[in-house]
Scaffold this motif. Structure first.
Motif, mmCIF file in Angstrom:
data_model
loop_
_atom_site.group_PDB
_atom_site.id
_atom_site.type_symbol
_atom_site.label_atom_id
_atom_site.label_comp_id
_atom_site.label_asym_id
_atom_site.label_seq_id
_atom_site.Cartn_x
_atom_site.Cartn_y
_atom_site.Cartn_z
ATOM 1 N N ALA A 79 7.636 -6.014 -0.045
ATOM 2 C CA ALA A 79 6.411 -6.817 -0.064
ATOM 3 C C ALA A 79 6.623 -8.114 -0.825
ATOM 4 C CB ALA A 79 5.274 -6.019 -0.687
ATOM 5 N N GLY A 80 7.273 -8.011 -1.982
ATOM 6 C CA GLY A 80 7.513 -9.195 -2.802
ATOM 7 C C GLY A 80 8.364 -10.230 -2.105
ATOM 8 N N LYS A 81 9.334 -9.792 -1.320
ATOM 9 C CA LYS A 81 10.203 -10.730 -0.610
ATOM 10 C C LYS A 81 9.398 -11.578 0.367
ATOM 11 C CE LYS A 81 14.385 -10.908 2.253
ATOM 12 N NZ LYS A 81 15.449 -10.098 2.928
ATOM 13 N N VAL B 142 2.506 -7.630 -6.985
ATOM 14 C CA VAL B 142 3.762 -6.925 -6.781
ATOM 15 C C VAL B 142 4.646 -7.044 -8.019
ATOM 16 C CG1 VAL B 142 5.866 -6.825 -5.395
ATOM 17 C CG2 VAL B 142 3.662 -7.253 -4.286
ATOM 18 N N ALA B 143 4.685 -8.227 -8.614
ATOM 19 C CA ALA B 143 5.518 -8.460 -9.802
ATOM 20 C C ALA B 143 5.122 -7.541 -10.946
ATOM 21 C CB ALA B 143 5.416 -9.920 -10.230
ATOM 22 N N MET B 144 3.827 -7.266 -11.084
ATOM 23 C CA MET B 144 3.391 -6.354 -12.145
ATOM 24 C C MET B 144 4.017 -4.971 -11.965
ATOM 25 S SD MET B 144 1.125 -3.679 -12.901
ATOM 26 C CE MET B 144 -0.242 -3.721 -11.729
ATOM 27 N N GLN B 145 4.022 -4.483 -10.713
ATOM 28 C CA GLN B 145 4.609 -3.166 -10.470
ATOM 29 C C GLN B 145 6.116 -3.169 -10.723
ATOM 30 O OE1 GLN B 145 2.894 -0.522 -9.901
ATOM 31 N NE2 GLN B 145 0.924 -1.177 -9.068
ATOM 32 N N ILE B 146 6.790 -4.221 -10.256
ATOM 33 C CA ILE B 146 8.242 -4.277 -10.442
ATOM 34 C C ILE B 146 8.587 -4.455 -11.918
ATOM 35 C CG2 ILE B 146 10.333 -5.576 -9.873
ATOM 36 C CD1 ILE B 146 9.051 -6.225 -7.175
ATOM 37 N N ALA B 147 7.798 -5.234 -12.644
ATOM 38 C CA ALA B 147 8.023 -5.404 -14.085
ATOM 39 C C ALA B 147 7.914 -4.068 -14.809
ATOM 40 C CB ALA B 147 7.030 -6.413 -14.656
ATOM 41 N N ALA B 148 6.981 -3.230 -14.366
ATOM 42 C CA ALA B 148 6.855 -1.900 -14.976
ATOM 43 C C ALA B 148 8.110 -1.073 -14.740
ATOM 44 C CB ALA B 148 5.627 -1.192 -14.413
ATOM 45 N N PHE B 149 8.676 -1.134 -13.543
ATOM 46 C CA PHE B 149 9.940 -0.453 -13.265
ATOM 47 C C PHE B 149 11.052 -0.980 -14.167
ATOM 48 C CE2 PHE B 149 8.105 1.057 -9.255
ATOM 49 C CZ PHE B 149 8.729 2.295 -9.114
ATOM 50 N N PRO C 43 9.122 7.472 -6.786
ATOM 51 C CA PRO C 43 9.163 6.116 -7.350
ATOM 52 C C PRO C 43 10.246 5.234 -6.755
ATOM 53 C CG PRO C 43 9.878 7.764 -8.964
ATOM 54 C CD PRO C 43 9.299 8.520 -7.822
ATOM 55 N N ASP C 44 11.359 5.807 -6.331
ATOM 56 C CA ASP C 44 12.408 4.980 -5.724
ATOM 57 C C ASP C 44 11.924 4.379 -4.405
ATOM 58 O OD1 ASP C 44 14.159 5.441 -7.783
ATOM 59 O OD2 ASP C 44 15.189 7.102 -6.793
ATOM 60 N N GLN C 45 11.235 5.185 -3.605
ATOM 61 C CA GLN C 45 10.681 4.678 -2.359
ATOM 62 C C GLN C 45 9.606 3.627 -2.658
ATOM 63 O OE1 GLN C 45 7.639 6.726 0.391
ATOM 64 N NE2 GLN C 45 9.610 7.222 1.354
ATOM 65 N N ALA C 46 8.820 3.877 -3.694
ATOM 66 C CA ALA C 46 7.785 2.913 -4.071
ATOM 67 C C ALA C 46 8.414 1.573 -4.423
ATOM 68 C CB ALA C 46 6.974 3.442 -5.253
ATOM 69 N N LEU C 47 9.478 1.602 -5.229
ATOM 70 C CA LEU C 47 10.139 0.357 -5.622
ATOM 71 C C LEU C 47 10.664 -0.380 -4.399
ATOM 72 C CD1 LEU C 47 11.204 -1.584 -7.745
ATOM 73 C CD2 LEU C 47 13.229 -0.119 -7.980
ATOM 74 N N GLY C 48 11.255 0.341 -3.456
ATOM 75 C CA GLY C 48 11.754 -0.301 -2.252
ATOM 76 C C GLY C 48 10.650 -1.005 -1.484
ATOM 77 N N ASN C 49 9.493 -0.389 -1.412
ATOM 78 C CA ASN C 49 8.372 -1.015 -0.708
ATOM 79 C C ASN C 49 7.820 -2.211 -1.479
ATOM 80 O OD1 ASN C 49 7.374 0.431 1.885
ATOM 81 N ND2 ASN C 49 8.014 2.099 0.537
ATOM 82 N N PHE C 50 7.763 -2.112 -2.802
ATOM 83 C CA PHE C 50 7.308 -3.265 -3.585
ATOM 84 C C PHE C 50 8.261 -4.447 -3.417
ATOM 85 C CE2 PHE C 50 5.140 -0.092 -6.566
ATOM 86 C CZ PHE C 50 3.907 -0.277 -5.959
ATOM 87 N N VAL D 172 0.834 -1.205 0.000
ATOM 88 C CA VAL D 172 0.000 0.000 0.000
ATOM 89 C C VAL D 172 0.869 1.255 0.000
ATOM 90 C CG1 VAL D 172 -1.664 1.323 1.360
ATOM 91 C CG2 VAL D 172 -1.971 -1.134 1.070
ATOM 92 N N LEU D 173 1.917 1.267 0.823
ATOM 93 C CA LEU D 173 2.812 2.427 0.838
ATOM 94 C C LEU D 173 3.493 2.594 -0.512
ATOM 95 C CD1 LEU D 173 4.124 4.761 2.293
ATOM 96 C CD2 LEU D 173 5.798 3.162 3.283
ATOM 97 N N GLY D 174 3.861 1.496 -1.139
ATOM 98 C CA GLY D 174 4.461 1.575 -2.470
ATOM 99 C C GLY D 174 3.526 2.215 -3.475
ATOM 100 N N ARG D 175 2.265 1.817 -3.468
ATOM 101 C CA ARG D 175 1.298 2.379 -4.412
ATOM 102 C C ARG D 175 1.096 3.869 -4.165
ATOM 103 N NH1 ARG D 175 -1.840 -0.467 -7.470
ATOM 104 N NH2 ARG D 175 -3.472 1.098 -7.258
ATOM 105 N N LEU D 176 1.031 4.261 -2.896
ATOM 106 C CA LEU D 176 0.811 5.668 -2.579
ATOM 107 C C LEU D 176 2.029 6.527 -2.889
ATOM 108 C CD1 LEU D 176 -1.110 5.291 0.812
ATOM 109 C CD2 LEU D 176 -2.060 6.081 -1.371
ATOM 110 N N SER D 177 3.211 5.918 -2.959
ATOM 111 C CA SER D 177 4.453 6.656 -3.205
ATOM 112 C C SER D 177 4.797 6.769 -4.684
ATOM 113 C CB SER D 177 5.624 5.974 -2.470
ATOM 114 O OG SER D 177 5.364 5.833 -1.101
ATOM 115 N N LEU D 178 4.081 6.068 -5.533
ATOM 116 C CA LEU D 178 4.454 5.972 -6.942
ATOM 117 C C LEU D 178 4.625 7.329 -7.629
ATOM 118 C CD1 LEU D 178 2.354 3.020 -8.434
ATOM 119 C CD2 LEU D 178 4.842 3.272 -8.469
ATOM 120 N N ALA D 179 3.648 8.190 -7.483
ATOM 121 C CA ALA D 179 3.627 9.415 -8.282
ATOM 122 C C ALA D 179 4.767 10.359 -7.943
ATOM 123 C CB ALA D 179 2.283 10.116 -8.117
#
Length: 454
Positions: free
Chosen positions: A339-341, A356-363, A329-336, A319-326
């Motif tokens: 979560a993925g781990k 989670v993989a969908m978000q990381i794949a986009a990065f 993005p670096d903080q968002a990636l760290g949170n994703f 959730v924090l990753g999604r809210l940090s995206l805009a």
């Protein structure tokens, strides 16, 4: 009960593009026929019978607001389901499929009825605006002791229609939006019909269930069907006390789930109210962004006390990753990644890992690592397909199509894009929404950025 606003509505990608690339047009899109899922193949629950019995008690005797119900309730006798008003073709097809599953997997005596028939469960499509006026944070909801929208409006404040007054089930009415995607309609059907039949609670710790406000699961799982099968076991009946039901559960689950073993009921796990409040604020689209971010950060801190592998910690990071995206993005990636781990090291959170993989794949795609993005997508396609999540499947395939284009594999890219659009018709519905998703993918692609004017 109320199904929270769906993840579909908020399913955005990593905001890695520049303002210029975010405005890239999608060009001409020829939409293929809509894809739909064939026969459901839910996995068996992995929990022990002692855990299943504990979860049954929590789902059956405690409401989402923490209030306890005085007695066990279910429908007694055959159950008829009718649909009032205009119903899209997808609703009819998905309802028939759901009823067939309930009969086969949960062994419930349930069938369709005509609109003018006397039915225990009524499904009435209304507009999203109508639902938002009475339940702003809900995608859909079910109410006891009413038969249609007009009666619900007239009796909204009648205590006889309140869940905490429920002592028997005679009739239920489900209200879901007609002006949304086929998947959103189906998701509402699954959760609200299931809650009409039995469970009255949503619990964040349930990783293999739609009865969880994280909304990762969108159709009834093997766990859910087993809970419903126990609900309609012949050794239970309406009016039983919590103690009477508890005494019968070990034998019920040993009989219907012999692989779950013989055991007493596991200890009830209390809800952490501070974390629950924080995650509720963080996931509420009606709250301002600053308050949601603060709540999400607090949820991460609080969930850290639950243990390093707890799914509530993973969800808080997500959730924090999604809210940090805009804006970060670096903080968002760290949170994703955090979560993925957690999700990838558990046997019961494959669909969570796929989100989670969908978000990381986009990065990865945005960073020019098309091969890595492609690998992430391919590792999660089967899980998402089995979970029948068309919207997520469409986004993964759009990322795959763009990654293949970056790798100069135009034929494979075209195939993936066509599949993505076919699933998008079910998952996102309107052409404008599909175009928006395609535009988001193209905006983060290095191929598009190279083509953009400077």
């Amino acid at each position: 009960m109320i199904r929270a606003l769906s993840l579909i509505a908020a399913m955005s990608l990593a905001a890695c593009g520049t303002p210029q690339t975010a405005r890239q047009a999608t060009g001409t899109l020829t939409l293929p026929p809509m894809n739909t899922f064939a026969n459901a193949t839910p996995g068996r629950p992995t929990q022990s019978n002692s855990t299943l019995a504990r979860d049954f008690i929590d789902l059956t005797f405690t409401l989402e607001n923490g209030q306890n119900l005085p007695v066990f309730t279910r429908f007694e006798g055959p159950i008829a389901v009718r649909v009032l008003g205009r119903a899209p073709t997808s609703l009819t097809r998905d309802l028939d499929s759901l009823i067939e599953r309930l009969r086969r997997e949960a062994r419930i005596d349930i069938q369709r009825a005509n609109a003018n028939a006397d039915a225990q469960i009524t499904v009435q499509p209304v507009t999203r605006a109508q639902i938002q006026r009475v339940a702003p944070s809900a995608a859909c909801f079910v109410r006891p002791n009413v038969s249609n929208w007009s009666e619900y409006r007239a009796r909204r404040n009648d205590p006889e229609t309140f869940w905490n007054r429920l002592t028997e089930r005679k009739k239920m009415a489900i209200f879901l939006p007609i002006d949304v995607s086929p998947q959103e309609i189906r998701d509402c059907l699954h959760e609200e019909i299931a809650q009409s039949l039995g469970p009255v609670n949503d619990i964040y710790r349930l990783t293999q269930s739609v009865f969880n406000d994280d909304n990762f699961h969108t159709v009834l799982t093997g766990f859910d069907m087993l809970i419903l099968r126990a609900t309609y076991d012949t050794s239970l009946r309406t009016g039983m006390s919590r103690a009477e039901v508890t005494a019968r559960l070990p034998a019920i689950f040993q009989r219907i789930n012999p692989r779950g073993g013989r055991a007493s009921i596991a200890n009830i796990r209390p809800v952490n109210p501070a974390w629950q409040e924080a995650i509720t604020i963080a996931t509420n689209p009606g709250e301002n962004r600053g308050r949601r971010l603060t709540a999400a950060r607090r949820a991460v801190v609080l969930a850290g006390g639950f243990g390093a592998t707890d799914t509530r910690l993973a969800y808080s990071h997500y959730v924090l990753g999604r809210l940090s995206l805009a804006r970060n993005p670096d903080q968002a990636l760290g949170n994703f990644l955090a979560a993925g781990k957690i999700y990838q090291n558990r046997p019961d959170t494959a669909i969570h890992e796929a989100h989670v993989a969908m978000q990381i794949a986009a990065f990865q795609l945005s960073a020019g690592r098309a091969e890595v993005a492609l690998g992430l997508v391919d590792r999660n396609i089967d899980t998402v397909t089995q979970s029948e999540h068309a919207a997520l499947l469409s986004l993964l395939l759009l990322i795959k199509a763009e990654a293949l284009a970056v790798l100069d594999r135009p034929s494979d890219s075209a195939t993936a894009q066509n599949d993505a659009l076919a699933w998008a018709r079910y998952g996102f519905g309107k052409e404008a929404d599909i175009r928006a998703r395609v535009s988001e993918i193209r905006a983060i692609s290095p191929r598009t950025r190279l083509d953009s004017p400077t």
